[in-house]
Design an enzyme around this catalytic site. Structure first.
Site, PDB file in Angstrom:
ATOM      1  N   GLY A  11       0.723  -1.198   0.045  1.00 56.39           N
ATOM      2  CA  GLY A  11       0.280   0.044  -0.142  1.00 56.39           C
ATOM      3  C   GLY A  11       0.616   1.613   0.076  1.00 56.39           C
ATOM      4  O   GLY A  11       1.406   0.930   1.013  1.00 56.39           O
ATOM      5  N   SER A  12       1.016   2.164  -1.482  1.00 50.84           N
ATOM      6  CA  SER A  12       1.412   3.251  -1.178  1.00 50.84           C
ATOM      7  C   SER A  12       1.052   4.868  -0.830  1.00 50.84           C
ATOM      8  O   SER A  12       1.321   5.857  -1.028  1.00 50.84           O
ATOM      9  CB  SER A  12       2.345   3.718  -2.767  1.00 50.84           C
ATOM     10  OG  SER A  12       2.965   1.468  -2.481  1.00 50.84           O
ATOM     11  N   GLY A  16       1.428   4.516   3.252  1.00 50.87           N
ATOM     12  CA  GLY A  16       2.766   3.653   3.316  1.00 50.87           C
ATOM     13  C   GLY A  16       3.865   4.844   2.421  1.00 50.87           C
ATOM     14  O   GLY A  16       5.363   4.410   3.151  1.00 50.87           O
ATOM     15  N   HIS A 177      -9.381  -2.130  19.069  1.00 55.75           N
ATOM     16  CA  HIS A 177      -9.011  -0.937  18.059  1.00 55.75           C
ATOM     17  C   HIS A 177     -10.034  -0.028  17.571  1.00 55.75           C
ATOM     18  O   HIS A 177     -10.051   0.246  16.522  1.00 55.75           O
ATOM     19  CB  HIS A 177      -8.338  -0.693  16.741  1.00 55.75           C
ATOM     20  CG  HIS A 177      -6.829   0.363  15.787  1.00 55.75           C
ATOM     21  ND1 HIS A 177      -6.853   1.571  16.963  1.00 55.75           N
ATOM     22  CD2 HIS A 177      -6.929   1.100  15.340  1.00 55.75           C
ATOM     23  CE1 HIS A 177      -6.555   2.308  16.065  1.00 55.75           C
ATOM     24  NE2 HIS A 177      -6.551   1.774  14.932  1.00 55.75           N
TER      25      HIS A 177
END
Length: 314
Positions: A11-12, A16, A177
């Protein structure tokens, strides 16, 4: 010359990219920045390496759309998936992000079965469970980034309340979370002095601490509402780096993370935020805190929320 660890970021997007920047600054290892969007990881990798020339960092960063490039990774951090938008709960993301996690897990199983995996994708407690079950990796090598981030938010709000440095504050946030997380004032301290004692000294009030606990629970939602187009990324990325560094450098830090429980806290086959020791073997130990009846009730409620979400993906 010693070979750098290989760190793959799946994942960019914002997280990321921030992860890659922090890894480069700290020179923790060489990076593969993976994304399904063509050109995005390649462009970010080039930009980051050019930034590295000014930082004096010789870290290699490769952008890729091919999972084969993660082969032999020492560590993997997963951020792939849809982010939260205003009005969405973390749980709304379940079905779409579960499909993405299954694909990611199969590729980790194929190319990097020895990696230490940190999951950031929401809803966290479910996504990390999917990665464990689909990848076949040992549970001590798959954890979720949760409590480190939640504690950092709690720390900030407590530091502001007591008008002290954030370096003086230590806090613990247990459970899922999400909005049912359990910030523990009793186990949280300012320079070693527990919060309840500081209240007795007149330095704060139960009412103020309760407000801070509520704000911590909604810490992610507060940022989503302000940004309007996505969710937090600087603090989540920094939290994951803390976990990664403890693993790569065998620091054996005690950090609150989503860990797979097998009887600890009376819980089986679930990922829940608890304090763990992270070293070169992954999760070395789960720290079982002694909870009061009230704390246990809140913790159990949070765990029940996680259990219901897990049932949706089983």
């Amino acid at each position: 010359m010693k070979k750098n660890p290989k760190i793959s970021l799946i994942g960019s997007g914002n997280i990321g990219g921030t992860l890659a920047h922090l890894i480069s600054i700290k020179e923790l290892g060489d990076i593969v920045l993976f994304d399904v969007a063509e050109g995005v990881p390649q462009g970010k990798a080039l930009d980051l390496m050019q930034a590295g020339t000014m930082l004096g960092s010789d870290i290699k960063i490769k952008g890729s759309n091919n999972y084969k490039d993660i082969e032999g990774s020492d560590a993997i951090i997963i951020t792939a998936g849809l982010p939260r938008k205003p009005g969405m709960s973390r749980d709304d993301l379940i079905s779409v992000n579960t499909k993405i996690m299954k694909d990611v897990a199969q590729n980790i199983k194929k190319y990097a079965p020895s990696a230490f995996v940190i999951v950031i994708t929401n809803p966290l407690d479910v996504m990390v469970y999917v990665i464990l079950k689909e990848s076949g990796l040992p549970h001590n090598k798959v954890i979720g980034m949760a409590g480190v981030l939640d504690s950092s938010r709690f720390n900030l709000f407590l530091a502001e309340e007591f008008k002290v440095s954030v370096n003086s504050v230590n806090s613990i946030v247990l459970g899922g979370h999400g909005e049912a997380m359990v910030p523990l004032a009793r186990y949280s301290t300012v320079s070693g002095i527990p919060i309840p004692d500081l209240i007795k000294m007149g330095l704060s009030s139960n009412e103020n601490i309760e407000k801070i606990i509520d704000r911590t629970r909604n810490g992610g939602g507060e940022i989503v509402a302000l940004l309007k187009t996505g969710s937090a990324y600087y603090a989540p990325a920094t939290s994951a780096i803390e976990m990664l560094e403890s693993y790569l450098k065998d620091k054996r830090q005690i950090l609150t993370c989503a860990a797979y429980l097998q009887g600890e806290y009376g819980i089986h086959d679930l990922y829940v935020g608890v304090p763990i020791i992270i070293g070169t073997e992954g999760v070395l130990n789960v720290i079982e805190l002694q909870l009061t009846k009230e704390e246990k009730a809140l913790f159990d409620k949070s765990v029940e929320g996680v259990r219901k979400l897990i049932e949706m993906v089983k």
